[in-house]
Design an enzyme around this catalytic site. Structure first.
Site, mmCIF file in Angstrom:
data_model
loop_
_atom_site.group_PDB
_atom_site.id
_atom_site.type_symbol
_atom_site.label_atom_id
_atom_site.label_comp_id
_atom_site.label_asym_id
_atom_site.label_seq_id
_atom_site.Cartn_x
_atom_site.Cartn_y
_atom_site.Cartn_z
ATOM 1 N N CYS A 54 0.872 -1.183 0.000
ATOM 2 C CA CYS A 54 0.000 0.000 0.000
ATOM 3 C C CYS A 54 0.905 1.227 0.000
ATOM 4 O O CYS A 54 2.080 1.127 -0.374
ATOM 5 C CB CYS A 54 -0.970 -0.007 1.180
ATOM 6 S SG CYS A 54 -0.244 0.340 2.784
ATOM 7 N N ARG A 60 -3.411 -0.474 5.493
ATOM 8 C CA ARG A 60 -3.993 -1.515 4.648
ATOM 9 C C ARG A 60 -3.091 -2.723 4.441
ATOM 10 O O ARG A 60 -3.506 -3.867 4.666
ATOM 11 C CB ARG A 60 -4.397 -0.926 3.285
ATOM 12 C CG ARG A 60 -5.488 0.114 3.381
ATOM 13 C CD ARG A 60 -5.720 0.807 2.066
ATOM 14 N NE ARG A 60 -4.584 1.672 1.744
ATOM 15 C CZ ARG A 60 -4.448 2.345 0.625
ATOM 16 N NH1 ARG A 60 -5.353 2.226 -0.334
ATOM 17 N NH2 ARG A 60 -3.405 3.110 0.422
ATOM 18 N N ASP A 165 -12.581 -21.074 -7.904
ATOM 19 C CA ASP A 165 -13.425 -21.885 -7.020
ATOM 20 C C ASP A 165 -14.644 -22.396 -7.768
ATOM 21 O O ASP A 165 -15.025 -23.560 -7.638
ATOM 22 C CB ASP A 165 -13.876 -21.075 -5.802
ATOM 23 C CG ASP A 165 -12.797 -20.917 -4.755
ATOM 24 O OD1 ASP A 165 -11.779 -21.631 -4.828
ATOM 25 O OD2 ASP A 165 -12.982 -20.058 -3.859
#
Length: 189
Positions: A54, A60, A165
């Site tokens: 970041c 973050r 997935d």
């Protein structure tokens, strides 16, 4: 038949654009349709090195680092090493208190953190770079263009994992039943 030939042609076109398709093997080899043409061993003696990036490296990217490390340790203890750096880091500063609270809340450890400046040396040997924004991704690639196929914004990477997935579920026959005719399940997004 014509339909079979058409399907084969579409498959060949997809393969040219996506790279080779190699399925996940229990022996620990994988290749995702991300453009990587090599196989990546999952069970090596060296952990997979992930870097989160970041700006200041106090909010973050440290949260991403510590939570990602905690989550990966639950799945593959010792299999991953996650670290972070900032493009304009507050070098040596600890994680911001609110960020540390978030890390604790979700099961990570915020202790002993010190912000680091992103450098070519830090990038050397990293297997995957996850950035908080596309601007950070650009700055990483300015330092080391060879990381192009291994550097993603965290959102890009999350979307890619969702797609993978779903493909894995589809391949295993776990796909949800088709919507009844006439129903539109498109949520517009």
């Amino acid at each position: 038949s014509a339909e079979r030939a058409s399907r084969k042609k579409r498959h060949q076109v997809r393969e040219r654009h996506r790279g080779p398709r190699v399925k996940l093997k229990s022996a620990g080899w994988t290749s995702l349709r991300t453009g990587w043409k090599e196989k990546i061993p999952l069970d090596t003696s060296e952990p997979v090195r992930i870097l989160t990036v970041c700006t200041g490296n106090i909010c973050r990217s440290p949260v991403a680092e510590r939570l990602l490390q905690a989550g990966l340790n639950q799945v593959v203890p010792g299999g991953f090493h996650v670290s972070s750096a900032g493009t304009r880091a507050m070098v040596g500063d600890p994680m911001q208190p609110i960020s540390a609270d978030i890390v604790r809340t979700f099961g990570g450890d915020p202790d002993n953190f010190a912000a680091r400046q992103l450098t070519p040396k830090i990038l050397r040997g990293v297997d995957l770079v996850l950035t908080m924004t596309s601007a950070h991704r650009g700055e990483v690639l300015q330092l080391d263009a060879s990381l192009l196929k291994r550097t993603f914004t965290i959102r890009e990477f999350a979307r890619m994992l969702d797609v993978l997935d779903q493909r894995a579920a589809d391949a295993a026959g776990d796909a949800p039943a088709a919507a009844p005719a006439g129903k539109n399940n498109d949520d517009g997004g």
